[in-house]
Design a protein around this motif. Sequence first.
Motif, PDB file in Angstrom:
ATOM      1  N   ASP A 197      19.234 -13.500 -48.251  1.00 42.86           N
ATOM      2  CA  ASP A 197      19.644 -13.167 -46.881  1.00 42.86           C
ATOM      3  C   ASP A 197      18.721 -13.890 -45.906  1.00 42.86           C
ATOM      4  N   ALA A 198      19.240 -14.940 -45.267  1.00 38.99           N
ATOM      5  CA  ALA A 198      18.406 -15.769 -44.395  1.00 38.99           C
ATOM      6  C   ALA A 198      18.566 -15.401 -42.919  1.00 38.99           C
ATOM      7  N   MET A 199      19.104 -14.194 -42.645  1.00 39.14           N
ATOM      8  CA  MET A 199      19.118 -13.675 -41.276  1.00 39.14           C
ATOM      9  C   MET A 199      17.827 -12.910 -40.990  1.00 39.14           C
ATOM     10  N   LYS A 200      17.016 -12.687 -42.007  1.00 48.19           N
ATOM     11  CA  LYS A 200      15.763 -11.936 -41.827  1.00 48.19           C
ATOM     12  C   LYS A 200      14.711 -12.811 -41.145  1.00 48.19           C
ATOM     13  N   ALA A 201      13.511 -12.247 -40.971  1.00 49.16           N
ATOM     14  CA  ALA A 201      12.424 -13.009 -40.337  1.00 49.16           C
ATOM     15  C   ALA A 201      11.923 -14.097 -41.304  1.00 49.16           C
ATOM     16  N   ILE A 202      11.375 -15.159 -40.741  1.00 47.41           N
ATOM     17  CA  ILE A 202      10.924 -16.317 -41.526  1.00 47.41           C
ATOM     18  C   ILE A 202      10.003 -15.890 -42.671  1.00 47.41           C
ATOM     19  N   ASP A 203       9.025 -15.027 -42.392  1.00 45.63           N
ATOM     20  CA  ASP A 203       8.051 -14.639 -43.422  1.00 45.63           C
ATOM     21  C   ASP A 203       8.679 -13.782 -44.525  1.00 45.63           C
ATOM     22  N   THR A 204       9.653 -12.945 -44.147  1.00 42.95           N
ATOM     23  CA  THR A 204      10.333 -12.115 -45.154  1.00 42.95           C
ATOM     24  C   THR A 204      11.109 -13.002 -46.122  1.00 42.95           C
ATOM     25  N   ILE A 205      11.808 -13.981 -45.561  1.00 38.79           N
ATOM     26  CA  ILE A 205      12.573 -14.911 -46.408  1.00 38.79           C
ATOM     27  C   ILE A 205      11.616 -15.682 -47.319  1.00 38.79           C
ATOM     28  N   ALA A 206      10.475 -16.087 -46.752  1.00 34.76           N
ATOM     29  CA  ALA A 206       9.487 -16.834 -47.552  1.00 34.76           C
ATOM     30  C   ALA A 206       9.050 -16.004 -48.756  1.00 34.76           C
ATOM     31  N   GLY A 207       8.886 -14.690 -48.565  1.00 36.33           N
ATOM     32  CA  GLY A 207       8.501 -13.807 -49.660  1.00 36.33           C
ATOM     33  C   GLY A 207       9.598 -13.736 -50.720  1.00 36.33           C
ATOM     34  N   ASP A 208      10.853 -13.600 -50.259  1.00 31.44           N
ATOM     35  CA  ASP A 208      11.981 -13.525 -51.201  1.00 31.44           C
ATOM     36  C   ASP A 208      12.077 -14.819 -52.021  1.00 31.44           C
ATOM     37  N   LEU A 209      11.891 -15.943 -51.336  1.00 31.29           N
ATOM     38  CA  LEU A 209      11.991 -17.233 -52.032  1.00 31.29           C
ATOM     39  C   LEU A 209      10.831 -17.432 -53.007  1.00 31.29           C
ATOM     40  N   SER A 210       9.658 -16.973 -52.610  1.00 30.69           N
ATOM     41  CA  SER A 210       8.500 -17.128 -53.495  1.00 30.69           C
ATOM     42  C   SER A 210       8.738 -16.417 -54.817  1.00 30.69           C
ATOM     43  N   GLU A 211       9.354 -15.240 -54.743  1.00 27.79           N
ATOM     44  CA  GLU A 211       9.649 -14.509 -55.989  1.00 27.79           C
ATOM     45  C   GLU A 211      10.591 -15.310 -56.884  1.00 27.79           C
ATOM     46  N   ILE A 212      11.607 -15.894 -56.245  1.00 28.63           N
ATOM     47  CA  ILE A 212      12.576 -16.689 -57.024  1.00 28.63           C
ATOM     48  C   ILE A 212      11.875 -17.886 -57.660  1.00 28.63           C
ATOM     49  N   VAL A 213      11.036 -18.562 -56.871  1.00 29.97           N
ATOM     50  CA  VAL A 213      10.353 -19.756 -57.377  1.00 29.97           C
ATOM     51  C   VAL A 213       9.416 -19.382 -58.509  1.00 29.97           C
ATOM     52  N   GLN A 214       8.682 -18.281 -58.331  1.00 31.74           N
ATOM     53  CA  GLN A 214       7.745 -17.856 -59.369  1.00 31.74           C
ATOM     54  C   GLN A 214       8.454 -17.612 -60.697  1.00 31.74           C
ATOM     55  N   GLU A 215       9.634 -17.014 -60.603  1.00 34.57           N
ATOM     56  CA  GLU A 215      10.383 -16.761 -61.833  1.00 34.57           C
ATOM     57  C   GLU A 215      10.977 -18.030 -62.417  1.00 34.57           C
ATOM     58  N   ALA A 216      11.331 -18.960 -61.517  1.00 36.23           N
ATOM     59  CA  ALA A 216      12.052 -20.156 -61.973  1.00 36.23           C
ATOM     60  C   ALA A 216      11.125 -21.204 -62.575  1.00 36.23           C
ATOM     61  N   ILE A 217       9.842 -21.226 -62.166  1.00 36.00           N
ATOM     62  CA  ILE A 217       8.981 -22.328 -62.624  1.00 36.00           C
ATOM     63  C   ILE A 217       8.048 -21.910 -63.759  1.00 36.00           C
TER      64      ILE A 217
END
Length: 217
Positions: A197-217
């Motif tokens: 959900d990219a309607m959230k605040a920039i930092d919240t989205i960054a946190g969500d993406l970091s989780e995805i990246v951590q799992e993916a790499i």
Amino acid sequence: PVLILLGPPGAGKGTQARMLEDKFGLVQLSTGDLLRAAVAAGSDAGLAAKAVMEAGELVSDEIVINILRDRLADADAARGVILDGFPRTTVQAEALDALLAESGQKINAAVSLEVDDAAMVTRISGRYTCGGCGEGYHDEFKQPAKDGVCDKCGGTDMKRRADDNAETVGSRLVAYHAQTAPLIAYYAGKGSLQKVDAMKAIDTIAGDLSEIVQEAI
Ligand code: AP5
Ligand code: ZN
């Protein structure tokens, strides 16, 4: 690892890719940035792309795939890449699969940044970028600590893009829905799609993406 950021103009692909670059040491490859550099350099590809970009339409698959192929080969594969704004058509997605297969790599995650079109016009019309280091800002949502001075490099040469006006944004959104949105189903079919959900605040989205990246790499 190879991560793809999908999303319409203004979704925050560039903003988030730069954060992931800093945090995980990945290399951001933005075909928009590469094309703007080609336009500024006056290369053949740049000359062909300039008017198309100013109209908010997609540059030909051939030009974009050639530019991306060169950079993908240069990029430090060991650290991995974040693709920002590529692929944007099914032809580009298939070309990417073939390029990665040649070097024994695969897509770890394709993340779709989900937003409302209406909000994208505000995001894009308020955007500006530091000419020195490329850091992105926004009149309302992301201002530097000191007005007109880049937080990252101290530069004062702030720039606005030629295609960041209300009419062109409309064409860019149309191009997105017609040509790029089908890639959401393409990657869902391959089992690599993640939605954020990219309607959230920039930092919240960054946190969500970091989780995805951590799992993916
Ligand atoms: P490109 O440069 O890729 O532009 P775009 O896809 O239109 O995306 P933007 O850069 O506008 O948005 P973004 O998602 O990166 O958002 P940003 O983080 O800056 O492409 C430009 C053109 O090049 C295309 O139209 C096409 O002609 C050509 N092109 C490029 N790649 C191509 C390809 N593969 N094939 C064919 N043609 C191609 O954020 C926007 C603003 O909002 C910023 O000011 C930011 O600070 C702010 N913001 C970000 N997130 C938030 C948030 N969560 N809340 C509030 N504000 C936010
Ligand atoms: Zn800067």
